[in-house]
Design a protein around this motif. Structure first.
Motif, PDB file in Angstrom:
ATOM      1  N   ASN A 767      -0.700  -3.206   4.663  1.00  0.00           N
ATOM      2  CA  ASN A 767      -0.783  -2.483   5.933  1.00  0.00           C
ATOM      3  C   ASN A 767       0.384  -1.510   6.100  1.00  0.00           C
ATOM      4  OD1 ASN A 767      -1.917  -1.766   8.390  1.00  0.00           O
ATOM      5  ND2 ASN A 767      -0.882  -3.419   9.515  1.00  0.00           N
ATOM      6  N   GLY A 768       0.788  -0.857   4.984  1.00  0.00           N
ATOM      7  CA  GLY A 768       1.868   0.112   5.031  1.00  0.00           C
ATOM      8  C   GLY A 768       3.253  -0.499   4.937  1.00  0.00           C
ATOM      9  N   VAL A 769       3.328  -1.805   4.699  1.00  0.00           N
ATOM     10  CA  VAL A 769       4.623  -2.506   4.619  1.00  0.00           C
ATOM     11  C   VAL A 769       4.824  -2.994   3.193  1.00  0.00           C
ATOM     12  CG1 VAL A 769       5.937  -4.521   5.374  1.00  0.00           C
ATOM     13  CG2 VAL A 769       4.592  -3.230   7.041  1.00  0.00           C
ATOM     14  N   GLN A 770       5.992  -2.685   2.627  1.00  0.00           N
ATOM     15  CA  GLN A 770       6.341  -3.204   1.311  1.00  0.00           C
ATOM     16  C   GLN A 770       6.672  -4.700   1.464  1.00  0.00           C
ATOM     17  OE1 GLN A 770       5.192  -0.988  -0.934  1.00  0.00           O
ATOM     18  NE2 GLN A 770       7.063  -1.100  -2.121  1.00  0.00           N
ATOM     19  N   ALA A 771       5.989  -5.561   0.715  1.00  0.00           N
ATOM     20  CA  ALA A 771       6.193  -7.008   0.846  1.00  0.00           C
ATOM     21  C   ALA A 771       6.334  -7.655  -0.518  1.00  0.00           C
ATOM     22  CB  ALA A 771       5.026  -7.638   1.600  1.00  0.00           C
ATOM     23  N   ILE A 772       7.342  -8.533  -0.600  1.00  0.00           N
ATOM     24  CA  ILE A 772       7.514  -9.354  -1.813  1.00  0.00           C
ATOM     25  C   ILE A 772       7.247 -10.790  -1.391  1.00  0.00           C
ATOM     26  CG2 ILE A 772       9.140 -10.172  -3.536  1.00  0.00           C
ATOM     27  CD1 ILE A 772      10.601  -7.475  -3.247  1.00  0.00           C
ATOM     28  N   ILE A 773       6.157 -11.355  -1.872  1.00  0.00           N
ATOM     29  CA  ILE A 773       5.750 -12.718  -1.509  1.00  0.00           C
ATOM     30  C   ILE A 773       5.567 -13.471  -2.812  1.00  0.00           C
ATOM     31  CG2 ILE A 773       4.015 -14.111  -0.330  1.00  0.00           C
ATOM     32  CD1 ILE A 773       3.381 -11.597   1.374  1.00  0.00           C
ATOM     33  N   HIS A 774       6.457 -14.489  -3.032  1.00  0.00           N
ATOM     34  CA  HIS A 774       6.453 -15.099  -4.357  1.00  0.00           C
ATOM     35  C   HIS A 774       7.010 -16.512  -4.306  1.00  0.00           C
ATOM     36  CE1 HIS A 774       6.477 -15.086  -8.744  1.00  0.00           C
ATOM     37  NE2 HIS A 774       5.905 -13.886  -8.705  1.00  0.00           N
ATOM     38  N   SER A 775       6.593 -17.320  -5.292  1.00  0.00           N
ATOM     39  CA  SER A 775       7.130 -18.665  -5.494  1.00  0.00           C
ATOM     40  C   SER A 775       8.033 -18.637  -6.717  1.00  0.00           C
ATOM     41  CB  SER A 775       5.985 -19.660  -5.710  1.00  0.00           C
ATOM     42  OG  SER A 775       6.504 -20.928  -6.043  1.00  0.00           O
ATOM     43  N   VAL A 776       9.223 -19.212  -6.612  1.00  0.00           N
ATOM     44  CA  VAL A 776      10.160 -19.263  -7.742  1.00  0.00           C
ATOM     45  C   VAL A 776      10.444 -20.721  -8.082  1.00  0.00           C
ATOM     46  CG1 VAL A 776      11.211 -17.036  -7.195  1.00  0.00           C
ATOM     47  CG2 VAL A 776      12.139 -19.118  -6.189  1.00  0.00           C
ATOM     48  N   ALA A 827      10.765 -12.612  11.482  1.00  0.00           N
ATOM     49  CA  ALA A 827      10.848 -13.564  10.367  1.00  0.00           C
ATOM     50  C   ALA A 827      10.622 -15.003  10.830  1.00  0.00           C
ATOM     51  CB  ALA A 827      12.215 -13.432   9.687  1.00  0.00           C
ATOM     52  N   GLY A 828      11.202 -15.365  11.994  1.00  0.00           N
ATOM     53  CA  GLY A 828      11.071 -16.736  12.489  1.00  0.00           C
ATOM     54  C   GLY A 828       9.635 -17.123  12.760  1.00  0.00           C
ATOM     55  N   LYS A 829       8.877 -16.192  13.385  1.00  0.00           N
ATOM     56  CA  LYS A 829       7.473 -16.485  13.696  1.00  0.00           C
ATOM     57  C   LYS A 829       6.631 -16.543  12.431  1.00  0.00           C
ATOM     58  CE  LYS A 829       7.629 -14.608  18.391  1.00  0.00           C
ATOM     59  NZ  LYS A 829       7.170 -13.545  19.314  1.00  0.00           N
ATOM     60  N   ILE A 830       6.928 -15.657  11.489  1.00  0.00           N
ATOM     61  CA  ILE A 830       6.179 -15.662  10.217  1.00  0.00           C
ATOM     62  C   ILE A 830       6.397 -16.983   9.487  1.00  0.00           C
ATOM     63  CG2 ILE A 830       6.058 -14.616   7.913  1.00  0.00           C
ATOM     64  CD1 ILE A 830       6.747 -11.918   9.279  1.00  0.00           C
ATOM     65  N   ILE A 831       7.667 -17.374   9.350  1.00  0.00           N
ATOM     66  CA  ILE A 831       7.986 -18.558   8.545  1.00  0.00           C
ATOM     67  C   ILE A 831       7.471 -19.836   9.190  1.00  0.00           C
ATOM     68  CG2 ILE A 831      10.230 -19.344   9.392  1.00  0.00           C
ATOM     69  CD1 ILE A 831       9.399 -18.572   5.743  1.00  0.00           C
ATOM     70  N   GLY A 832       7.447 -19.856  10.536  1.00  0.00           N
ATOM     71  CA  GLY A 832       6.947 -21.048  11.233  1.00  0.00           C
ATOM     72  C   GLY A 832       5.507 -21.334  10.894  1.00  0.00           C
ATOM     73  N   GLN A 833       4.666 -20.286  10.901  1.00  0.00           N
ATOM     74  CA  GLN A 833       3.246 -20.473  10.603  1.00  0.00           C
ATOM     75  C   GLN A 833       2.995 -20.692   9.108  1.00  0.00           C
ATOM     76  OE1 GLN A 833       0.268 -18.254  12.812  1.00  0.00           O
ATOM     77  NE2 GLN A 833       1.912 -17.241  13.979  1.00  0.00           N
ATOM     78  N   LEU A 869      -0.505 -12.678   7.704  1.00  0.00           N
ATOM     79  CA  LEU A 869       0.280 -12.395   8.908  1.00  0.00           C
ATOM     80  C   LEU A 869       0.870 -10.993   8.876  1.00  0.00           C
ATOM     81  CD1 LEU A 869       2.139 -15.837   9.213  1.00  0.00           C
ATOM     82  CD2 LEU A 869       0.440 -14.938  10.828  1.00  0.00           C
ATOM     83  N   ILE A 870       1.345 -10.587   7.689  1.00  0.00           N
ATOM     84  CA  ILE A 870       1.957  -9.262   7.575  1.00  0.00           C
ATOM     85  C   ILE A 870       0.870  -8.181   7.650  1.00  0.00           C
ATOM     86  CG2 ILE A 870       3.262  -7.724   6.049  1.00  0.00           C
ATOM     87  CD1 ILE A 870       4.594 -10.344   4.920  1.00  0.00           C
ATOM     88  N   SER A 871      -0.270  -8.463   7.037  1.00  0.00           N
ATOM     89  CA  SER A 871      -1.354  -7.464   6.996  1.00  0.00           C
ATOM     90  C   SER A 871      -1.924  -7.190   8.382  1.00  0.00           C
ATOM     91  CB  SER A 871      -2.482  -7.952   6.076  1.00  0.00           C
ATOM     92  OG  SER A 871      -2.012  -8.096   4.751  1.00  0.00           O
ATOM     93  N   PHE A 872      -1.974  -8.238   9.223  1.00  0.00           N
ATOM     94  CA  PHE A 872      -2.643  -8.084  10.531  1.00  0.00           C
ATOM     95  C   PHE A 872      -1.662  -8.177  11.699  1.00  0.00           C
ATOM     96  CE2 PHE A 872      -5.814  -9.748   7.578  1.00  0.00           C
ATOM     97  CZ  PHE A 872      -6.791  -8.767   7.687  1.00  0.00           C
ATOM     98  N   ASN A 873      -0.419  -7.870  11.459  1.00  0.00           N
ATOM     99  CA  ASN A 873       0.593  -7.943  12.542  1.00  0.00           C
ATOM    100  C   ASN A 873       0.251  -6.927  13.640  1.00  0.00           C
ATOM    101  OD1 ASN A 873       3.309  -8.884  13.490  1.00  0.00           O
ATOM    102  ND2 ASN A 873       3.669  -6.686  13.428  1.00  0.00           N
TER     103      ASN A 873
END
Length: 873
Positions: A767-776, A827-833, A869-873
């Motif tokens: 949605n126009g936002v650069q996002a890095i979403i990953h498991s390490v 960030a807090g609301k994103i991480i909570g869900q 969440l990031i796509s539909f914020n």
């Protein structure tokens, strides 16, 4: 006339009539398991009324502090409901009866208080011709103003036992206080104000429902001080009197509301003014806020006041500022309230702050519940969840409902009531268990009447020839307890000390020929010394002469610990200050536990000083002198009395030299040197404003030292060092650990930087936002944060959500660049869900947040949630 003058006039009047004026008993009942609080003027005198104890005089008078919370929801709504109130009373234990009671009540009201006799109305029991005759023919009250009423209104009885008719005195305040011109005595309105109840205890109600004349008739009267004051100060309600207006004025001076502006604001103001009195007096008598018993009641009252303070816009903490106002109003008569002002204020403030945290926690939980329901498409908050918020977190149902309505939700009120009913059922079951204990108290009251006093000879003697005067098994009197059975024994005299004053009861044996009985414990029930026994051999029979022998080794250990608590108490006062007061104690053969009022943890240095000073008094080998004297003589000596304890005229004073002087009924060493050694083994906080020290003496102290030496030896063997080298060895190891931690952190940074480069290339456009979403793999929270920070530095604008599985748990980190925070990403609301998907929770700031989860198999689902969440914020 001021409230203090009215109280004083009452007490002086009855003193002039030959009454002994007694101070108010503590709000915490003594030796009465049937009461949570003293809730009536006669409550402290129940033992005098039933004959199980001897009063200091057959006619007494007092102003008694009382607490009632059964109708707390009416406080602030009505003119006269209170949680705390004072009851003026005069009592006769088999001395004077109706004639004097009625005449004195009338004389006090008309002559001393100068009330208009024409406005006095009297209610009597419909069959009580004697009371009618006294009021009409001897006092001179008009016939029309003596109203006969039925049992429900004018007869006092609770089940079987002593009971009798009563006569109530009412004052007609006029039609302005009534509900209509035809208003009559007995109406629920405020026109006819009941100001005194005279109870004539003249009957004994049997199981068969018969009312038999009592050989000794008693008088119990009660006049609510708050009501008398409202009448004499011509106040519409109790709240517009000098007992409450100073608090009300203080409240209104600190908020935007004025008293009289609105019903909602007035109720809040009255609730706060009432509740702060109750809380202050409860704490001054030793009932501290907690999650059970009296402490739970104190906490509930205080939290209710905090909630109403919020209605007025008063920010937490506020209530503690009212404590000095309460002390100004009441401290002149109740000196203990003044003495404990600082302690009460601190405890109230701490409890307010704690409740604020609880409310915030409840809000977070409620937000989670609402979010979960939204996801499921539901619009009603389940009743059990509303109840859990109320019961566990103190979150009011009304507040839950208000917030729910704002968000377009309803609450399941029916389910809430059902959960409440289930809790009441659990409480009733607990009450039934409690009632079983109470029935035993009644049984031993009967035994005491039959066998008289049990002579305690254990201060001087360690064994005695005694007679078995009563046996109890499974709650019933029996004539024999056989081998292998357990029961309870009453002897005509005993060397066994009954549990009391924090000291445990003695153990030992009873023997006679082939009879061998183990004494498991000794307690006092209804003023009877009761031995809990197990018959090992033979049969224990009522009437048998036995030899009673205490376990002397156990007794000596107990006495060492008990005397040490006295020394500890005095040392604490000397080193920490006079605010130190005993809040509880436990003295066993193994250890001692001493609870005291103090508001911060003790430092290691303070504990060392305390221990050293106690041991200096042990080494001085002070002589213990124990004397019987009057309470006034003991006070003159400077003896320390335990706050809240009720003492008779004769007291036992235990003095260790001229250093420690206390009122105490326990057993003690002959010289302090017998304690041997005192060691503190733990110091902790147990409630707001209350600390606990645990210690050992004598054999227990030696065992403790041996245990510590054993630990040192084990460490020495492990580190291949003698005790003197241990410190250096440990410091060397700590240095190595620090060096290794630095190296680990350096390697983590290097790893994070290395992996960050790889992850940067995997950034997605959502949605126009650069996002890095990953498991390490296998990074701890610190490593994960460093990786996130590293990525943020390389990413001009974007959102980073990382997950790592470590030790079968999931760690999440979310980071949002500042420009996206301004656009509404959090960030807090994103991480909570995100964490919720993995069975966890968490939160944090808009730009950085951290969370955890337990479902490692849900990590990929959680990260997909982050994308959503990031796509539909």
């Amino acid at each position: 006339m001021k409230s203090s003058e009215i109280r004083q006039k009452f007490l002086e009047f009855f003193e002039s009539k030959g009454h002994k004026v007694l101070p108010s008993a503590s709000l915490i009942p003594k030796d009465d398991p049937t009461l949570l609080w003293i809730n009536a003027g006669m409550a402290p005198f129940k033992a005098y009324f039933d004959g199980s104890a001897t009063p200091p005089k057959r006619r007494v008078s007092n102003s008694q502090k009382c607490i009632r919370t059964n109708d707390i929801e009416n406080v602030g709504k009505t003119a006269r409901h209170h949680t705390f109130f004072e009851m003026l009373g005069n009592f006769s234990f088999g001395d004077y009866f109706k004639e004097d009671t009625i005449k004195w009540a009338y004389e006090f009201l008309v002559k001393e208080l100068e009330l208009d006799r024409d406005k006095l109305w009297i209610s009597i029991y419909e069959e009580d011709d004697e009371a009618f005759d006294i009021w009409y023919n001897q006092v001179g009250v008009d016939k029309e103003k003596i109203v006969r009423m039925g049992k429900d209104e004018n007869f006092w009885e609770i089940g079987t036992g002593p009971c009798g008719p009563c006569s109530e005195i009412h004052y007609d305040r006029g039609v302005d206080y009534g509900c209509g011109d035809d208003c009559k005595l007995g109406c629920d309105c405020d026109r006819y104000l009941e100001i005194w109840n005279l109870v004539f205890t003249q009957y004994n109600k049997t199981e068969d429902g018969e009312y038999l004349d009592l050989p000794n008739k008693n008088i119990d009267t009660g006049s609510g001080l708050e009501r008398l004051v409202s009448l004499l100060q011509d106040a519409p309600t109790n709240f517009e009197t000098d007992l409450f207006m100073p608090m009300i004025n203080f409240i209104t001076n600190n908020c935007d509301a004025n008293y009289g502006d609105s019903d909602e604001a007035d109720m809040a103001i009255k609730v706060i003014a009432d509740h702060i009195r109750g809380v202050s007096f409860a704490i001054s008598d030793g009932a501290l806020p907690s999650n059970e018993g009296r402490g739970y009641v104190v906490r509930r009252i205080l939290r209710r006041a905090v909630r109403y303070a919020k209605v007025l816009g008063l920010e937490t903490p506020f209530l503690h500022k009212l404590v000095p106002v309460v002390v100004d109003v009441m401290g002149g008569y109740y000196g203990s309230l003044k003495d404990k002002e600082g302690q009460i204020k601190k405890i109230v403030r701490q409890e307010e702050l704690r409740f604020q945290e609880t409310l915030e926690q409840g809000m977070n939980i409620l937000e989670d519940i609402i979010a979960e329901l939204k996801e499921k498409g539901l619009a009603e908050i389940p009743g059990d969840k509303v109840f859990a918020l109320y019961d566990t977190y103190g979150f009011p149902k009304e507040l839950t409902e208000e917030i729910a309505l704002e968000r377009g939700f309803e609450i399941d009120s029916k389910g809430f009531v059902q959960s409440m009913d289930e809790q009441r059922k659990r409480a009733r079951a607990a009450r039934e268990d409690y009632d079983k204990d109470h029935s035993e108290v009644e049984l031993f009251k009967e035994i005491r009447k039959e066998v008289g006093n049990v002579e305690f000879i254990g201060y001087q003697e360690r064994k005695a020839e005694a007679k078995v005067v009563s046996l109890v098994k499974e709650g019933e009197k029996v004539e024999v307890i056989k081998s292998g059975e357990k029961g309870k024994v009453v002897l005509d005299k005993t060397p066994f000390y009954a549990e009391g004053g924090g000291q445990i009861g003695d153990k030992g044996v009873l023997s006679k020929g082939n009879l061998k009985v183990r004494i498991l414990d000794t307690k006092e029930v209804a003023e009877v010394i009761v031995h809990q026994v197990e018959v090992l051999e033979g049969e224990l029979v009522e009437g048998l002469e036995v030899e009673a022998i205490i376990d002397e080794v156990l007794r000596r250990d107990i006495t060492r610990n008990h005397t040490a608590t006295h020394l500890l108490h005095k040392v604490l006062k000397d080193l920490l200050g006079d605010h130190i007061n005993q809040a509880g104690s436990l003295v066993t053969s193994e250890r001692l536990r001493f609870d005291f009022s103090h508001f911060e943890a003790l430092s290691k240095k303070e504990l060392e000083k305390i221990e050293d000073k106690v041991n200096s008094k042990v080494l001085e080998n002070l002589v213990l002198s124990i004397k019987e004297m009057t309470l006034d003589e003991a006070k003159a000596l400077g003896a320390t009395a335990l706050f809240g304890e009720k003492y008779g005229e004769g007291v036992r004073v235990v003095a260790a030299g001229d250093y420690s002087i206390e009122l105490c009924g326990g057993t003690h060493v002959q010289r302090t040197g017998e304690i041997g050694l005192f060691k503190i083994v733990n110091e902790s906080g147990i409630a707001a404003g209350t600390r606990r020290i645990e210690g050992v003496t004598g054999r227990g102290a030696l065992d403790y030292i041996k245990e510590q030496e054993g630990i040192i030896d084990e460490l020495g063997n492990s580190l291949r060092a003698n005790p003197k080298e241990l410190k250096g060895k440990v410091e060397g190891l700590q240095g190595k650990i620090k060096d290794l931690e630095k190296e680990i952190n350096r390697l983590k940074d290097k790893l994070a930087s290395s992996q960050s480069g790889d992850l940067l290339s995997e950034a997605k456009d959502l949605n126009g936002v650069q996002a890095i979403i990953h498991s390490v793999d296998s990074l701890d929270a610190d490593g994960l944060r460093k990786m996130g920070d590293n990525l943020k530095e390389r990413l001009d604008s974007g959102i980073i959500v990382l997950a790592s599985i470590l030790k079968e748990k999931v760690i999440f980190v979310a980071i949002v660049s500042d420009d996206l925070v301004k656009e509404g990403y959090h960030a807090g609301k994103i991480i909570g869900q995100v964490a919720k998907v993995a069975g966890g929770g968490g939160g944090g700031r808009p730009n950085m947040a951290q969370a955890g989860g337990t479902k490692v198999d849900k990590v990929e689902d959680a990260l997909r949630k982050a994308e959503e969440l990031i796509s539909f914020n």
